[in-house]
Design an enzyme around this catalytic site. Structure first.
Site, PDB file in Angstrom:
ATOM      1  N   LYS A   1      61.019  83.209   6.987  1.00 48.05           N
ATOM      2  CA  LYS A   1      61.870  82.206   7.610  1.00 48.05           C
ATOM      3  C   LYS A   1      63.183  82.068   6.837  1.00 48.05           C
ATOM      4  CE  LYS A   1      58.058  79.193   9.112  1.00 48.05           C
ATOM      5  NZ  LYS A   1      58.365  79.155  10.563  1.00 48.05           N
TER       6      LYS A   1
ATOM      7  N   ARG B   1      48.801  81.142  15.864  1.00 52.72           N
ATOM      8  CA  ARG B   1      47.923  81.585  16.951  1.00 52.72           C
ATOM      9  C   ARG B   1      46.857  82.562  16.456  1.00 52.72           C
ATOM     10  NH1 ARG B   1      52.904  83.733  20.290  1.00 52.72           N
ATOM     11  NH2 ARG B   1      53.722  81.939  19.146  1.00 52.72           N
TER      12      ARG B   1
END
Length: 511
Positions: free
Chosen positions: A288, A362
């Site tokens: 990130k 996920r």
């Protein structure tokens, strides 16, 4: 911080010898053109000989929702301080707007930090509308006064302790229904505060094993069944998603299962709660940007909410069987990290082609969902700080909601009832088509690396792992799970505890 003690009183608020009294103030004028005090403030208004409202107006009070105005009483009533909190327009129906009451109670109690004992003389009806109003005021007051203990080595100048004792004025303090709401509010608020504490804890203090151990200890204390799978057990059991995400960190992952079974209930409904527990998310190899990355300590807000909900369930004892699954890992870049291009065999055997290691939530959730379905469940509710797409689409207050018709309708209704709104989003076929893989069963994200419909991609992916016949809902709390702005209403800066109260309302409804 310790939660304030809570009690119900029906003595005259004007004669209460406490540190402060809180009343409500409506924004529209009465027939004389002055602001309208809310019900519950009658004796206090009378004690001021008709001058209270005009004095509050001189101090700038408008009655706007959440506005707090303080007034020294100078002996007019027994309490030395009066606080008027705005409740907006007077309600058309018999009961005030519940979320306005929650936020008003929270704002007032937070503004009274430094006061030992406070009486809330807010509008509580004496009829069938009383229980939800009581619940709203009690929860708002307890949550608005929350403060994370923190790690300061010296006392902060001007920092005052939160209110220690709250008394809510009601028509009848001996009423059993009111007493039941008080007991419930204490349990629920404590659970939300615990969830906030876990979210606000620094990531170096709370790595995967630490969080698992804390949850296990708290769950054992209230009598929940506890199962914790460590890294070696996860590998041996085939939990490929959790292993892949967690293997890049020196702090290995965990899967925690918490179990509540109701007593004396034959064949109860079965509910599974699943939460994402990424104790820190760097993005892994797909790292990130540095700006704001510190907020990624909150990427375990879903797991914190599930754990706190389960602890509350053990005390509230509903007539349904509930299991909680916490998929806990730390997503770090290292020589052992999983990579874009990897194919991961998930729990249950489905194979996933990875395109972005920052879509790690996920991966861990899919394993937990398959395990929950394998253990047997009728309803599966999963929550996670899953996608930045949720924040872009719905902002910081409204959760994204996807899933089957019945489950999403239940979540939507529960969220509306408790002030944790969720907006249902579609699961389009073209989004699933864009996640086809040439070498595996499904791509983890859109195969063209297109972020269009990013929130929907997360829901579509997770749907692949839900067993047929299970009612399920995915609640994306990327925005609502963590509040970065100034405190307002019963939200304080940091973890919000969403969706603990939604989950508890769901369990009540399904009971």
């Amino acid at each position: 911080m310790t939660q304030p003690s809570l009690s119900l009183v029906d003595t005259d608020p004007a004669e209460s010898a406490v540190d402060a009294i809180v009343i409500g103030l409506h924004s529209q004028p009465d027939e004389a053109g002055t602001l309208l005090p809310a019900s519950g403030a009658e004796s206090i208004t009378a004690a001021f000989d008709g001058k209270l409202i005009s004095t509050l107006a001189l101090l700038g009070a408008t009655g706007a929702a959440g506005e707090v105005t303080k007034l020294a009483t100078l002996g007019t009533i027994a309490a030395p301080l009066l606080v008027a909190v705005g409740l907006g327009a007077e309600p058309d129906g018999p009961a005030p707007d519940l979320e306005t009451l929650r936020r008003g109670a929270g704002a007032a109690v937070r503004a009274l930090a430094g006061s030992a004992t406070v009486v809330l003389a807010l509008p509580v009806p004496d009829d069938a509308d009383a229980p939800p109003v009581l619940r709203a005021v009690l929860e708002g007051a307890l949550l608005g006064g929350y403060r994370f203990a923190g790690y300061k080595t010296k006392p902060q100048k001007g920092r005052r302790d939160p209110v220690a004792e709250l008394r809510l004025h009601v028509p009848d303090a001996a009423d059993e229904a009111a007493a039941a709401e008080l007991r419930r509010a204490e349990v629920v608020a404590k659970a939300v505060r615990q969830s906030r504490d876990w979210v606000n804890t620094p990531p170096n203090v709370q790595r995967p094993a630490d969080l698992a151990d804390q949850v296990a200890a708290a769950a054992t204390e209230v009598g929940l069944g506890v199962e914790v799978l460590d890294f070696e057990q996860l590998k041996a059991g085939g939990y490929g998603g959790i292993v892949a995400v967690g293997q890049g960190s020196e702090a290995p992952p965990r899967l925690v299962k918490l179990t509540y079974t109701p007593a004396n209930v034959t064949s109860p409904k079965r509910i599974s709660l699943v939460g994402k527990g990424i104790t820190f998310d760097t993005g892994g190899v797909s790292i990130k940007p540095a700006a704001g990355m510190w907020e990624m300590k909150s990427d375990m807000a879903g797991a914190a909410a599930v754990a706190a909900t389960m602890i509350a369930i053990a005390q509230l004892k509903p007539g349904v069987a509930v299991s909680g699954y916490l998929a806990i890992a730390e997503n770090m870049p290292s020589g052992a990290s999983y990579r874009p291009g990897d194919v991961i065999t998930m729990y249950g055997g489905k194979r996933v082609e990875v395109f972005n290691t920052d879509a790690e939530g996920r991966m861990v959730l899919a394993d937990a969902i398959v395990r929950a379905c394998e253990d047997g469940t009728d309803y599966l509710f999963e929550t996670s700080t899953l996608t930045g797409g949720q924040v872009v689409a719905l902002g910081k207050r409204i959760a994204g909601l996807m899933g089957s018709d019945e489950a999403t309708a239940l979540v939507e209704a529960a969220g509306k009832a408790v002030g944790e709104p969720a907006w249902r989003m579609p699961l389009p076929d073209d989004v699933r088509k864009g996640m086809e893989s040439e070498i595996a069963d499904i791509c983890q994200t859109n195969a063209n690396l297109d972020r269009a419909g990013h929130m929907l991609q997360g829901g579509v992916f997770l749907r692949e792992f839900v067993a047929e016949g299970v009612e399920w809902a995915h609640i994306d709390i990327a925005g609502p799970g963590y509040h970065t702005g100034e405190a307002n209403g019963y939200w304080t800066k940091g973890g919000t505890g969403i969706p603990v109260r939604t989950f508890l309302h769901l369990v009540d409804e399904l009971s």
